[in-house]
Design a protein around this motif. Sequence first.
Motif, PDB file in Angstrom:
ATOM      1  N   ILE A 242      50.966   0.610  50.226  1.00 38.37           N
ATOM      2  CA  ILE A 242      51.884   1.629  49.641  1.00 38.37           C
ATOM      3  C   ILE A 242      51.579   2.857  50.479  1.00 38.37           C
ATOM      4  CG2 ILE A 242      52.376   3.092  47.516  1.00 38.37           C
ATOM      5  CD1 ILE A 242      51.601   0.801  45.717  1.00 38.37           C
ATOM      6  N   ILE A 243      52.706   3.493  50.861  1.00 41.56           N
ATOM      7  CA  ILE A 243      53.019   4.816  51.412  1.00 41.56           C
ATOM      8  C   ILE A 243      53.145   5.678  50.705  1.00 41.56           C
ATOM      9  CG2 ILE A 243      54.173   5.722  53.396  1.00 41.56           C
ATOM     10  CD1 ILE A 243      54.689   3.102  54.753  1.00 41.56           C
ATOM     11  N   LYS A 244      52.492   6.825  50.571  1.00 39.22           N
ATOM     12  CA  LYS A 244      52.773   7.806  49.511  1.00 39.22           C
ATOM     13  C   LYS A 244      53.940   8.524  49.770  1.00 39.22           C
ATOM     14  CE  LYS A 244      47.848   8.287  48.109  1.00 39.22           C
ATOM     15  NZ  LYS A 244      46.777   9.328  47.750  1.00 39.22           N
ATOM     16  N   ASP A 270      55.050   5.888  60.540  1.00 37.97           N
ATOM     17  CA  ASP A 270      54.089   5.630  59.473  1.00 37.97           C
ATOM     18  C   ASP A 270      54.650   6.113  58.022  1.00 37.97           C
ATOM     19  OD1 ASP A 270      54.147   8.486  59.288  1.00 37.97           O
ATOM     20  OD2 ASP A 270      52.002   8.626  59.935  1.00 37.97           O
ATOM     21  N   ASP A 271      55.893   6.283  58.087  1.00 36.16           N
ATOM     22  CA  ASP A 271      56.604   6.659  56.726  1.00 36.16           C
ATOM     23  C   ASP A 271      57.596   5.608  56.266  1.00 36.16           C
ATOM     24  OD1 ASP A 271      58.360   7.273  58.453  1.00 36.16           O
ATOM     25  OD2 ASP A 271      59.014   9.315  57.735  1.00 36.16           O
ATOM     26  N   ILE A 272      57.855   4.492  56.719  1.00 34.59           N
ATOM     27  CA  ILE A 272      58.623   3.623  56.216  1.00 34.59           C
ATOM     28  C   ILE A 272      58.040   2.009  56.060  1.00 34.59           C
ATOM     29  CG2 ILE A 272      60.773   1.986  57.039  1.00 34.59           C
ATOM     30  CD1 ILE A 272      61.231   4.365  59.114  1.00 34.59           C
ATOM     31  N   PRO A 273      57.891   1.910  54.921  1.00 37.55           N
ATOM     32  CA  PRO A 273      57.418   0.456  54.483  1.00 37.55           C
ATOM     33  C   PRO A 273      58.424  -0.599  54.692  1.00 37.55           C
ATOM     34  CG  PRO A 273      57.873   1.793  52.527  1.00 37.55           C
ATOM     35  CD  PRO A 273      58.196   2.682  53.540  1.00 37.55           C
ATOM     36  N   LYS A 293      58.897  -0.060  42.940  1.00 35.53           N
ATOM     37  CA  LYS A 293      58.658   0.826  41.682  1.00 35.53           C
ATOM     38  C   LYS A 293      57.647   2.007  42.410  1.00 35.53           C
ATOM     39  CE  LYS A 293      57.029   1.170  36.846  1.00 35.53           C
ATOM     40  NZ  LYS A 293      56.714   0.132  35.737  1.00 35.53           N
ATOM     41  N   PRO A 294      56.489   1.963  43.144  1.00 35.79           N
ATOM     42  CA  PRO A 294      55.795   3.053  43.504  1.00 35.79           C
ATOM     43  C   PRO A 294      56.524   4.184  44.422  1.00 35.79           C
ATOM     44  CG  PRO A 294      54.624   0.887  43.953  1.00 35.79           C
ATOM     45  CD  PRO A 294      56.226   0.479  43.547  1.00 35.79           C
ATOM     46  N   TYR A 295      57.720   3.848  44.935  1.00 42.16           N
ATOM     47  CA  TYR A 295      58.380   4.861  45.823  1.00 42.16           C
ATOM     48  C   TYR A 295      59.347   5.533  45.336  1.00 42.16           C
ATOM     49  CZ  TYR A 295      56.000   1.791  49.195  1.00 42.16           C
ATOM     50  OH  TYR A 295      55.052   1.060  49.964  1.00 42.16           O
ATOM     51  N   GLY A 296      59.800   5.571  43.992  1.00 41.66           N
ATOM     52  CA  GLY A 296      60.634   6.359  43.280  1.00 41.66           C
ATOM     53  C   GLY A 296      62.153   6.439  43.786  1.00 41.66           C
ATOM     54  N   ASP A 297      62.653   7.413  44.215  1.00 39.42           N
ATOM     55  CA  ASP A 297      64.173   7.397  44.809  1.00 39.42           C
ATOM     56  C   ASP A 297      64.406   7.414  45.941  1.00 39.42           C
ATOM     57  OD1 ASP A 297      65.166   7.713  41.965  1.00 39.42           O
ATOM     58  OD2 ASP A 297      64.831   9.681  42.016  1.00 39.42           O
ATOM     59  N   VAL A 298      63.297   6.851  46.769  1.00 42.19           N
ATOM     60  CA  VAL A 298      63.344   6.773  48.479  1.00 42.19           C
ATOM     61  C   VAL A 298      64.505   5.436  48.579  1.00 42.19           C
ATOM     62  CG1 VAL A 298      62.436   6.052  50.422  1.00 42.19           C
ATOM     63  CG2 VAL A 298      60.901   7.250  48.742  1.00 42.19           C
ATOM     64  N   LEU A 327      65.421   0.501  37.872  1.00 43.30           N
ATOM     65  CA  LEU A 327      64.381   1.295  37.933  1.00 43.30           C
ATOM     66  C   LEU A 327      65.015   2.782  37.814  1.00 43.30           C
ATOM     67  CD1 LEU A 327      63.049  -0.164  41.343  1.00 43.30           C
ATOM     68  CD2 LEU A 327      61.724  -0.017  39.113  1.00 43.30           C
ATOM     69  N   CYS A 328      66.012   2.985  37.665  1.00 41.43           N
ATOM     70  CA  CYS A 328      66.632   4.180  37.177  1.00 41.43           C
ATOM     71  C   CYS A 328      66.727   5.091  38.391  1.00 41.43           C
ATOM     72  CB  CYS A 328      65.999   4.985  36.168  1.00 41.43           C
ATOM     73  SG  CYS A 328      65.859   4.354  34.543  1.00 41.43           S
ATOM     74  N   HIS A 329      67.062   4.429  39.645  1.00 43.29           N
ATOM     75  CA  HIS A 329      66.954   5.082  40.883  1.00 43.29           C
ATOM     76  C   HIS A 329      68.090   5.795  41.055  1.00 43.29           C
ATOM     77  CE1 HIS A 329      66.695   4.865  45.300  1.00 43.29           C
ATOM     78  NE2 HIS A 329      65.346   4.335  45.434  1.00 43.29           N
ATOM     79  N   LYS A 330      67.936   6.779  41.926  1.00 40.06           N
ATOM     80  CA  LYS A 330      69.001   7.863  42.110  1.00 40.06           C
ATOM     81  C   LYS A 330      70.051   7.273  42.858  1.00 40.06           C
ATOM     82  CE  LYS A 330      68.066  11.140  45.093  1.00 40.06           C
ATOM     83  NZ  LYS A 330      67.549  12.395  45.622  1.00 40.06           N
TER      84      LYS A 330
END
Length: 372
Positions: A242-244, A270-273, A293-298, A327-330
């Motif tokens: 997981i990338i924060k 380093d910011d694209i999983p 799920k860990p990435y929110g609205d990305v 996931l209620c993604h934006k």
Amino acid sequence: GFHPHAKLARFHSERIKAVQEGKGIDWGNGEALAYGSLLIEGHDVRITGQDAERGTFSHRHSVLTDFETGESYTPLNHIRDGQGTYQVHNSHLSETGVLGFEYGYSLADPKSLVIWEAQFGDFANGAQVIIDQFISSAEKKWLRLSGLVMMLPHGMEGQGPEHSSARLERYLQLCAEDNMQVVNCTTPANFFHVLRRQIHSSWRKPLIIMTPKSLLRHKRSISNLNEFVENTRFFPVLHDPIIKKASRIILCSGKVYYDLLEVRDKNQIDDIPIIRIEEFYPFPNEALQNALKPYGDVPVIWCQEETKNGGAWQFLDRRIENVLKNLCHKNNRPFYVGRPEGASPATGIAGRHDKEQAAIIQAALLELLPLE
């Protein structure tokens, strides 16, 4: 007293070394380990195809020939006493007849792993009547269960339209009511487990595998021995740690993953999983949801190397959308990155192929959103 060709002796020695060292197990080695482990358990394994003994891309070599006497030897039939039987036969170019026979064989002997391998994925075109009439629909029409495996080499390698696409989209269009399984593995370990699952499952369903070409020898498409042993399994979704602070997420499947990985590493991004969907059907809804799920609205991208009207996009589009909605993604729509629609699955010009492929990777990793 057996005299194999020197290159094949070295080929098998390298496989043994990889297993002994517990690392660097490539695709063909993982496949052989799947067959060998099933044979030891008493199951029979049967493969037919135009070049099944050697493997079209020289990755199998399961039948050796003594170059002095002409005698043949099949190592997988000499593991230990009481093992199952390994049958591998080169077949003629009559896909309808051969696939039809193997389908019948799978009905008659459901405890054997029965495989038909196309020399190239598009060779299955000649067997479409068997796929439509029996493999995809016989369980629903006649309650006939089959565990037949179809291996279809697939991937855009710049070899032209007739040797690029196994027409993944056709099989996905036939999927409904849990009638079959369609996978596109990227690691030898996942391939190993999906083959073993075919025998150890309590049910029998046809298994369609998009098998690779260049990944057979790709330096990064390898697995360690600890991925094959007890308490390991097939994963329908594979993802990065997981990338924060991710800027976007790329979903993909198959060979294009390694193309993306190479450019991502080269550019020190380093910011694209990158998340791989290894099993298309049954669709891994829960596994994908947990990965995202860990990435929110990305923002989420689906990246494929096939044409827009081919590959998995039209099958996955709404399914990914539903996952994002859950996931209620934006942004509840995934972005598409891949080739435009085309009447041909691939160009016949290698230089043009390279430019197209580079543009896809560039768009997925480096271009600004929105992409369409």
